[in-house]
Structures are given as structure tokens and as C-alpha cells.
Write a protein that holds these residues in place. Structure first.
Motif, mmCIF file in Angstrom:
data_model
loop_
_atom_site.group_PDB
_atom_site.id
_atom_site.type_symbol
_atom_site.label_atom_id
_atom_site.label_comp_id
_atom_site.label_asym_id
_atom_site.label_seq_id
_atom_site.Cartn_x
_atom_site.Cartn_y
_atom_site.Cartn_z
ATOM 1 N N GLU A 46 40.081 34.097 53.278
ATOM 2 C CA GLU A 46 40.289 35.471 53.700
ATOM 3 C C GLU A 46 39.987 36.409 52.545
ATOM 4 O O GLU A 46 40.477 36.212 51.436
ATOM 5 N N ARG A 47 39.207 37.426 52.803
ATOM 6 C CA ARG A 47 38.999 38.463 51.810
ATOM 7 C C ARG A 47 40.183 39.419 51.859
ATOM 8 O O ARG A 47 40.460 40.019 52.902
ATOM 9 N N VAL A 48 40.858 39.577 50.747
ATOM 10 C CA VAL A 48 42.066 40.380 50.730
ATOM 11 C C VAL A 48 41.868 41.746 50.103
ATOM 12 O O VAL A 48 42.614 42.679 50.426
ATOM 13 N N ALA A 49 40.893 41.894 49.219
ATOM 14 C CA ALA A 49 40.714 43.169 48.541
ATOM 15 C C ALA A 49 39.287 43.306 48.065
ATOM 16 O O ALA A 49 38.657 42.332 47.649
ATOM 17 N N GLU A 50 38.785 44.530 48.105
ATOM 18 C CA GLU A 50 37.432 44.844 47.659
ATOM 19 C C GLU A 50 37.459 46.116 46.834
ATOM 20 O O GLU A 50 38.247 47.025 47.092
ATOM 21 N N ILE A 51 36.568 46.187 45.876
ATOM 22 C CA ILE A 51 36.305 47.434 45.181
ATOM 23 C C ILE A 51 34.802 47.605 45.107
ATOM 24 O O ILE A 51 34.071 46.684 44.739
ATOM 25 N N PHE A 52 34.336 48.781 45.488
ATOM 26 C CA PHE A 52 32.919 49.054 45.597
ATOM 27 C C PHE A 52 32.404 49.781 44.359
ATOM 28 O O PHE A 52 33.186 50.228 43.515
ATOM 29 N N HIS A 53 31.096 49.910 44.286
ATOM 30 C CA HIS A 53 30.512 50.453 43.059
ATOM 31 C C HIS A 53 30.929 51.890 42.800
ATOM 32 O O HIS A 53 30.962 52.321 41.642
ATOM 33 N N GLY A 55 33.900 52.950 43.432
ATOM 34 C CA GLY A 55 35.313 52.919 43.134
ATOM 35 C C GLY A 55 36.237 52.910 44.326
ATOM 36 O O GLY A 55 37.455 52.734 44.153
ATOM 37 N N ASN A 56 35.715 53.102 45.513
ATOM 38 C CA ASN A 56 36.568 53.019 46.682
ATOM 39 C C ASN A 56 36.977 51.574 46.927
ATOM 40 O O ASN A 56 36.278 50.636 46.536
ATOM 41 N N GLY A 65 49.017 48.039 51.190
ATOM 42 C CA GLY A 65 50.239 48.649 50.704
ATOM 43 C C GLY A 65 50.993 47.824 49.699
ATOM 44 O O GLY A 65 51.935 48.332 49.075
ATOM 45 N N ARG A 66 50.615 46.572 49.519
ATOM 46 C CA ARG A 66 51.299 45.703 48.573
ATOM 47 C C ARG A 66 50.403 45.269 47.416
ATOM 48 O O ARG A 66 50.892 45.056 46.310
ATOM 49 N N PHE A 67 49.111 45.120 47.670
ATOM 50 C CA PHE A 67 48.170 44.679 46.643
ATOM 51 C C PHE A 67 47.290 45.842 46.216
ATOM 52 O O PHE A 67 46.962 46.729 47.017
ATOM 53 N N THR A 68 46.871 45.813 44.967
ATOM 54 C CA THR A 68 45.950 46.805 44.438
ATOM 55 C C THR A 68 44.883 46.107 43.611
ATOM 56 O O THR A 68 45.207 45.312 42.728
ATOM 57 N N ILE A 69 43.640 46.403 43.900
ATOM 58 C CA ILE A 69 42.534 45.859 43.132
ATOM 59 C C ILE A 69 42.079 46.915 42.122
ATOM 60 O O ILE A 69 42.008 48.100 42.436
#
Length: 115
Positions: A46-53, A55-56, A65-69
Motif C-alpha cells: 500500500e502506498r501510504v504517503a507521497e511528496i511531489f516535485h 512539494g505537495n 492526519g496521522r502521518f507526515t512525509i
């Protein structure tokens, strides 16, 4: 030689916080797209988090609401900050760097959440 090294996993109690890190060497990922995945013995990856070029970021509903990348682009380090963890977060976590020429993966790191 390319190395992707994950660290920060372990066993914690529900409600705890921990931070996973993923350090890349031998490549420069900069501000490229990066992601965190997880997989347990009984579930699909499962993909849980992404950050794009730009910054979004985006998150799976299960961790919203619980995890931050986040990332330190200059040091080629990707982070996953996990807050208020629950037993369902138990899994092996993998970082992903899908660069233009090749997709790189971390070795996987175990997170276990139990009372």
C-alpha cells in the motif's frame, strides 16, 4: 554504487510516535517525486504517503492526519513522521524513488505497534 538505507523502525505502543528515514547515496534525488509504501504478511503493498516535485503531498486514507512525509532534499533524505500509531500500522515500510531512468527502493524496515 547506489545505496538506499532505511532506519527508525521498531516496536512501539499504540499512540506513540516515531520517524522513519530513508537516506539515498550514489544518486541525487533532489526534489523529485518520492513515496512511502508498506506491506504486511496479510495485505497488499500500500502506498501510504507521497511528496511531489512541487512539494505537495498526498496520503492514504488509512494514515491521513496521522502521518507526515517530508524530505531534506540537499541531503537526499526522505522522512515519514508517524503519530498516534495504531496496531494496523504494523508493517514493513519501504521508501521509493521513481527516477526517470530507474525506480529505487529501500530495503524495508519493520514497524510493530502493539500494546
Amino acid at each position: 554504487q547506489v545505496q538506499i538505507v532505511e532506519s527508525g523502525g521498531g516496536s512501539v505502543q499504540p499512540g506513540a510516535s516515531l520517524t522513519l528515514s530513508c537516506a539515498a547515496s550514489g544518486i541525487v534525488v533532489g526534489m523529485a517525486y518520492m513515496a512511502w509504501f508498506r506491506q504486511s504478511p496479510t495485505s497488499q503493498r500500500e502506498r501510504v504517503a507521497e511528496i511531489f516535485h512541487r512539494g505537495n503531498t498526498a496520503y492514504a486514507d488509512s494514515v491521513q492526519g496521522r502521518f507526515t512525509i517530508s524530505r531534506d532534499a540537499g541531503k537526499n533524505i526522505l522522512f515519514l513522521h508517524m503519530n498516534n500509531v495504531i496496531p494496523e500500522d504494523t508493517a514493513v515500510y519501504y521508501c521509493q524513488f521513481p527516477l526517470e531512468a530507474e525506480t529505487y527502493w529501500g530495503q524495508g524496515i519493520q514497524v510493530t505497534v502493539s500494546a
